[in-house]
Design a protein around this motif. Structure first.
Motif, PDB file in Angstrom:
ATOM      1  N   VAL A 353       0.855  -1.186   0.000  1.00 28.38           N
ATOM      2  CA  VAL A 353       0.000   0.000   0.000  1.00 28.38           C
ATOM      3  C   VAL A 353       0.891   1.237   0.000  1.00 28.38           C
ATOM      4  CG1 VAL A 353      -1.834   1.238   1.203  1.00 28.38           C
ATOM      5  CG2 VAL A 353      -1.735  -1.251   1.317  1.00 28.38           C
ATOM      6  N   ILE A 354       0.669   2.091  -0.990  1.00 26.22           N
ATOM      7  CA  ILE A 354       1.407   3.348  -1.086  1.00 26.22           C
ATOM      8  C   ILE A 354       0.408   4.478  -1.266  1.00 26.22           C
ATOM      9  CG2 ILE A 354       3.116   4.670  -2.383  1.00 26.22           C
ATOM     10  CD1 ILE A 354       4.394   2.068  -3.255  1.00 26.22           C
ATOM     11  N   ASP A 355       0.482   5.466  -0.385  1.00 27.30           N
ATOM     12  CA  ASP A 355      -0.420   6.629  -0.459  1.00 27.30           C
ATOM     13  C   ASP A 355      -1.883   6.205  -0.496  1.00 27.30           C
ATOM     14  OD1 ASP A 355       1.868   8.164  -0.556  1.00 27.30           O
ATOM     15  OD2 ASP A 355       1.886   8.253  -2.751  1.00 27.30           O
ATOM     16  N   ILE A 374     -10.184   1.745   3.337  1.00 25.00           N
ATOM     17  CA  ILE A 374      -9.857   1.790   4.762  1.00 25.00           C
ATOM     18  C   ILE A 374      -8.655   2.681   5.017  1.00 25.00           C
ATOM     19  CG2 ILE A 374      -9.411   0.361   6.804  1.00 25.00           C
ATOM     20  CD1 ILE A 374     -12.075  -0.165   5.418  1.00 25.00           C
ATOM     21  N   GLY A 375      -7.883   2.980   3.966  1.00 24.70           N
ATOM     22  CA  GLY A 375      -6.651   3.729   4.136  1.00 24.70           C
ATOM     23  C   GLY A 375      -5.473   2.791   4.256  1.00 24.70           C
ATOM     24  N   MET A 376      -4.552   3.138   5.118  1.00 22.89           N
ATOM     25  CA  MET A 376      -3.330   2.362   5.313  1.00 22.89           C
ATOM     26  C   MET A 376      -3.648   1.014   5.963  1.00 22.89           C
ATOM     27  SD  MET A 376      -0.095   2.164   5.064  1.00 22.89           S
ATOM     28  CE  MET A 376       1.318   1.373   5.813  1.00 22.89           C
ATOM     29  N   VAL A 394      -6.478 -10.863   3.797  1.00 22.59           N
ATOM     30  CA  VAL A 394      -6.699 -10.370   5.151  1.00 22.59           C
ATOM     31  C   VAL A 394      -5.597  -9.365   5.490  1.00 22.59           C
ATOM     32  CG1 VAL A 394      -6.992 -10.978   7.577  1.00 22.59           C
ATOM     33  CG2 VAL A 394      -7.740 -12.571   5.791  1.00 22.59           C
ATOM     34  N   PHE A 395      -6.017  -8.192   5.958  1.00 23.57           N
ATOM     35  CA  PHE A 395      -5.098  -7.119   6.331  1.00 23.57           C
ATOM     36  C   PHE A 395      -5.349  -6.719   7.787  1.00 23.57           C
ATOM     37  CE2 PHE A 395      -5.539  -6.919   1.787  1.00 23.57           C
ATOM     38  CZ  PHE A 395      -4.312  -6.495   1.300  1.00 23.57           C
ATOM     39  N   GLN A 396      -4.478  -5.876   8.269  1.00 23.29           N
ATOM     40  CA  GLN A 396      -4.619  -5.328   9.615  1.00 23.29           C
ATOM     41  C   GLN A 396      -4.324  -3.835   9.576  1.00 23.29           C
ATOM     42  OE1 GLN A 396      -3.429  -7.189  13.759  1.00 23.29           O
ATOM     43  NE2 GLN A 396      -1.615  -6.379  12.752  1.00 23.29           N
ATOM     44  N   THR A 397      -5.108  -3.066  10.337  1.00 22.03           N
ATOM     45  CA  THR A 397      -4.846  -1.629  10.407  1.00 22.03           C
ATOM     46  C   THR A 397      -3.561  -1.379  11.203  1.00 22.03           C
ATOM     47  OG1 THR A 397      -6.235  -1.451  12.382  1.00 22.03           O
ATOM     48  CG2 THR A 397      -7.284  -1.025  10.260  1.00 22.03           C
ATOM     49  N   PRO A 398      -2.879  -0.273  10.941  1.00 23.46           N
ATOM     50  CA  PRO A 398      -1.629   0.015  11.673  1.00 23.46           C
ATOM     51  C   PRO A 398      -1.819   0.095  13.180  1.00 23.46           C
ATOM     52  CG  PRO A 398      -1.813   1.424   9.741  1.00 23.46           C
ATOM     53  CD  PRO A 398      -3.125   0.712   9.877  1.00 23.46           C
ATOM     54  N   THR A 399      -3.015   0.454  13.617  1.00 24.66           N
ATOM     55  CA  THR A 399      -3.265   0.548  15.057  1.00 24.66           C
ATOM     56  C   THR A 399      -3.505  -0.814  15.692  1.00 24.66           C
ATOM     57  OG1 THR A 399      -5.644   0.823  14.693  1.00 24.66           O
ATOM     58  CG2 THR A 399      -4.303   2.820  14.765  1.00 24.66           C
ATOM     59  N   LEU A 400      -3.572  -1.868  14.854  1.00 25.09           N
ATOM     60  CA  LEU A 400      -3.817  -3.251  15.292  1.00 25.09           C
ATOM     61  C   LEU A 400      -5.237  -3.457  15.813  1.00 25.09           C
ATOM     62  CD1 LEU A 400      -0.487  -3.959  17.237  1.00 25.09           C
ATOM     63  CD2 LEU A 400      -0.913  -4.103  14.788  1.00 25.09           C
ATOM     64  N   GLU A 401      -6.095  -2.450  15.671  1.00 22.47           N
ATOM     65  CA  GLU A 401      -7.440  -2.530  16.247  1.00 22.47           C
ATOM     66  C   GLU A 401      -8.388  -3.364  15.394  1.00 22.47           C
ATOM     67  OE1 GLU A 401     -10.964   0.482  17.893  1.00 22.47           O
ATOM     68  OE2 GLU A 401      -9.213   1.293  16.863  1.00 22.47           O
ATOM     69  N   TYR A 402      -8.201  -3.328  14.069  1.00 25.20           N
ATOM     70  CA  TYR A 402      -9.137  -4.005  13.174  1.00 25.20           C
ATOM     71  C   TYR A 402      -8.403  -4.928  12.207  1.00 25.20           C
ATOM     72  CZ  TYR A 402     -12.786  -0.779  14.690  1.00 25.20           C
ATOM     73  OH  TYR A 402     -13.691  -0.072  15.433  1.00 25.20           O
ATOM     74  N   LEU A 403      -9.102  -5.992  11.814  1.00 21.34           N
ATOM     75  CA  LEU A 403      -8.719  -6.822  10.687  1.00 21.34           C
ATOM     76  C   LEU A 403      -9.661  -6.489   9.542  1.00 21.34           C
ATOM     77  CD1 LEU A 403      -8.362 -10.227  12.566  1.00 21.34           C
ATOM     78  CD2 LEU A 403      -6.529  -8.654  11.953  1.00 21.34           C
ATOM     79  N   ILE A 404      -9.146  -6.542   8.319  1.00 15.49           N
ATOM     80  CA  ILE A 404      -9.950  -6.224   7.137  1.00 15.49           C
ATOM     81  C   ILE A 404      -9.819  -7.363   6.142  1.00 15.49           C
ATOM     82  CG2 ILE A 404     -10.431  -4.554   5.317  1.00 15.49           C
ATOM     83  CD1 ILE A 404      -8.127  -3.415   7.977  1.00 15.49           C
ATOM     84  N   ILE A 405     -10.964  -7.820   5.639  1.00 19.16           N
ATOM     85  CA  ILE A 405     -10.963  -8.850   4.609  1.00 19.16           C
ATOM     86  C   ILE A 405     -11.419  -8.220   3.295  1.00 19.16           C
ATOM     87  CG2 ILE A 405     -11.840 -11.097   3.890  1.00 19.16           C
ATOM     88  CD1 ILE A 405     -12.380 -11.760   6.779  1.00 19.16           C
TER      89      ILE A 405
END
Length: 702
Positions: A353-355, A374-376, A394-405
């Motif tokens: 992910v870039i920008d 979702i952004g970054m 499956v991704f994770q937000t930088p804050t570690l709060e959410y997983l994204i599919i």
């Protein structure tokens, strides 16, 4: 300016149920389920982890298509590294202990079928003192310990401690013997050494390694570019600034390096260096749609505003290269990985992910940028979660709060709370549970709980537009029926009001009968002739006030009790003037009576007039009329009582058709329909002891 006709047309349009329904529908839709994704994640179940501080994952150990659970943990009783297996029913199967310890929170084992018997072995990595070991067990078809302890290497100590990581564990047939070997990286951290690539040959039960160097390895990939049937090993790395050139260790980790090894773990070419801290190189295997194989790599130097993606077709020969520019102020807003994927049935490499854009690229340097809703995000894993033949991501937000599919097109993200505490010291595990013919599940172990999620199509997403139309049409129908019902009720109310007004006009005409007016005017003339000008003046004022009050109330349906009593008082004063000294009246109203309550206009006046016209007019001697208003149990009681000839005798004298009583009954009935107020009128004939009629009492209950 609009004319009256145009205003009427505009008003009809605005008041149309089709227009009024739009804002109402929008409000309803706001509170309805409104999925933004074609998919949804359903929490199937959650359970307390078997071992809260353990690393857990799922693997199909017995090759039946359904995963068993493998748990790696520290056995607190024996103080040893342990592997525990649970069946796919969650039943304890077996536990094996190894004389050593696990390093930090990293995954401590790897499952693979290196002996080609159709069942997975579990290779367990642990350390004791300064030595790293590997043990091997085969849970199925029979419980076997293939070996407990095989030395991998020794780790340098620093401040009396060791620090290392085993990563990028992969399998491939490195020596072309028909059996896969396990290739992995062992890299010391603050311990500095060793850092090398290792190969474990299960058939030979041997471990060999490359020369230890300063490179901090990050990833490995395989390719047989020289077509000798022996795959080469290509590695990326990152700069961690632990090993300076002054330590006389080759290839310092103050730079990142791209390296290649042959199957004997000898360097294929002089490693390619990227200077700078921090920097890193990731590699992965890639095969284009023609079947040609490449090693794809990305070179990143955080201090520069561009990343470089390179496809290699043989050893260190570049096939193609692409520069990815990064906006300087967004340097921190990027996440890098190298994952081969299929996008719209064509092979690409997902580079990260870039920008806030998901970046895909192929060997032709065709670039695809997909806006991340979702952004970054940081990539975690891929797999076919819903068994549609396509991988989800499956991704994770930088804050570690959410997983994204994301779906196979890297769209329609679905968020899940990770339930992970940011500074927790407990392992966080995520993976896919294969359930045979049933839908697979995503599992997340956070803190002491394991969550199981299913990834499904959300049919509400496809039904939302038809649902919105249905809601809109329903609201239109409700408003149309409401307006129609309101129109009917309005017409009905207007009809009742017109009827009441008509009745009250008849009452007014009844009140102002010729006898009454003639007698009042005749009396006035008589007083004037006799010189009683003051008395005549008073009567003229009362008469004018009575007429003015009648005219003012002609368009009203109801009136307050106080106003009605005041009108009756003026009316009776004129009647007293008419009857001279033969007539007396009294009006008494209790203090607790609400004078503001509404009554049908002239209801009491009609009763008073009937008493005078039918009861008192033909009576000889003193004529008396008493009016009392009281409040009893919250209801208003109005009593009109006279000492007249009584109702039976009045019928003999009466020369009208009884329209007064009919008017009273009609007014009460219509008022009940219009106002919903119940009014009851009771008539009582009064008699003396000799059964002679001595008057009439009328009681009105409101």
């Amino acid at each position: 300016m609009l004319n009256s006709k145009q205003k009427s047309i505009m008003l009809n349009i605005v008041a149309s149920p089709f227009i009024l329904s739009i804002p109402i529908t929008m409000i309803i839709i706001f509170f309805l389920p409104n999925p933004s994704s074609k998919h949804k994640v359903v929490l199937v179940k959650k359970e307390v982890a078997n071992k809260p501080n353990a690393n857990e994952n799922f693997h199909d150990l017995d090759n039946d298509g359904i995963d068993e659970r493998v748990i790696a943990f520290h056995n607190a009783v024996k103080g040893e590294a342990a592997i525990k297996v649970l069946t796919n029913k969650g039943v304890n199967y077996e536990q094996w202990n190894f004389h050593g310890h696990y390093q930090n929170q990293q995954i401590h084992y790897h499952c693979s079928d290196l002996n080609n018997d159709g069942f997975l072995e579990i290779y367990n990595f642990y350390f004791r003192n300064d030595s790293v070991f590997m043990g091997c067990i085969q849970p199925y078809p029979e419980k076997k310990i293939l070996f407990r302890e095989k030395l991998i290497t020794k780790i340098w100590k620093r401040d009396g401690k060791i620090d290392f990581t085993i990563a990028s564990i992969k399998t491939t047939d490195i020596d072309n013997d028909g059996f896969e070997e396990m290739v992995f990286i062992l890299k010391a951290g603050f311990s500095r050494q060793p850092r090398a690539v290792f190969i474990y040959d299960h058939q030979e039960n041997s471990i060999k390694s490359s020369n230890t160097i300063g490179v901090h390895f990050s990833s490995i990939a395989f390719a047989d570019f020289d077509k000798d049937s022996f795959p080469e090993i290509y590695c990326g790395s990152s700069s961690t600034a632990n090993i300076h050139d002054s330590l006389d260790i080759s290839y310092s980790d103050y730079s990142s390096w791209f390296l290649g090894y042959n199957h004997d773990l000898e360097l294929l070419f002089k490693p390619i260096e990227i200077k700078g801290i921090p920097s890193y190189i990731y590699v992965c295997n890639y095969q284009n749609d023609m079947g040609k194989k490449f090693i794809a790599s990305i070179y990143v130097n955080i201090n520069q505003n561009k990343d470089s993606v390179v496809f290699y077709e043989t050893k260190c020969k570049k096939y193609s290269r692409k520069i990815l520019n990064v906006i300087p102020e967004n340097q921190g807003n990027r996440s890098t990985c190298m994952v081969p994927i299929l996008y719209k049935n064509k092979p690409y490499v997902f580079v990260g992910v870039i920008d806030d854009y998901l970046i895909l690229i192929n060997e032709k340097l065709e670039l695809i940028k997909i806006k991340s809703e979702i952004g970054m995000v940081n990539f975690l894993l891929k797999g076919d979660l819903n068994k549609d033949g396509n991988d989800e991501y499956v991704f994770q937000t930088p804050t570690l709060e959410y997983l994204i599919i994301y779906d196979n097109l890297l769209q329609n993200p679905v968020l899940i709370k990770s339930n992970r505490k940011i500074q927790s010291d407990k392992p966080f595990n995520i993976g896919i549970v294969h359930n045979g013919t049933n839908i697979d599940e995503l599992f997340v172990k956070a803190e002491e709980i394991i969550y199981y999620y299913s990834y499904e199509n959300d049919y509400l997403f496809y039904l939302r537009y038809p649902m919105w139309v249905i809601v809109y049409l329903f609201v239109v129908m409700v408003l149309w029926f409401s307006q129609r019902l309101q129109g009917i009720q309005t017409k009905r109310k207007q009809h009742i009001e017109d009827t009441i007004n008509s009745l009250q006009m008849k009452t007014i005409k009844s009140q102002m009968d010729p006898h009454f007016m003639f007698n009042v005017l005749n009396g006035l003339a008589h007083n004037v002739a006799k010189g009683k000008t003051n008395e005549a003046h008073d009567q003229i004022l009362r008469f004018s006030q009575l007429l003015r009050s009648l005219m003012k109330r002609v368009d009203k349906i109801d009136i307050s009790l106080g106003e009605e009593i005041e009108f009756i008082s003026s009316y009776l004063e004129l009647e007293k003037f008419r009857f001279k000294d033969d007539f007396e009246f009294s009006i008494h109203m209790a203090e607790n009576v609400d004078k503001t309550q509404r009554l049908p206009r002239m209801l009491i006046q009609l009763l008073v007039e009937n008493s005078i016209k039918h009861g008192l007019r033909d009576k000889e001697g003193l004529k008396k009329l008493d009016i009392e208003v009281n409040n009893v149990d919250g209801r208003t009681i109005i009593i009109v009582e006279d000492n007249g000839v009584g109702r039976k005798a009045a019928m003999k004298y009466s020369r009208d058709t009884g329209n007064g009583i009919k008017l009273i009954n009609d007014m009460i009935r219509l008022n009940r329909k219009l106002r919903g107020k119940e009014i009851v009128v009771n008539y009582t004939d009064l008699y003396d002891e000799g059964e002679k009629a001595v008057g009439t009492r009328v009681e009105v209950v409101v």
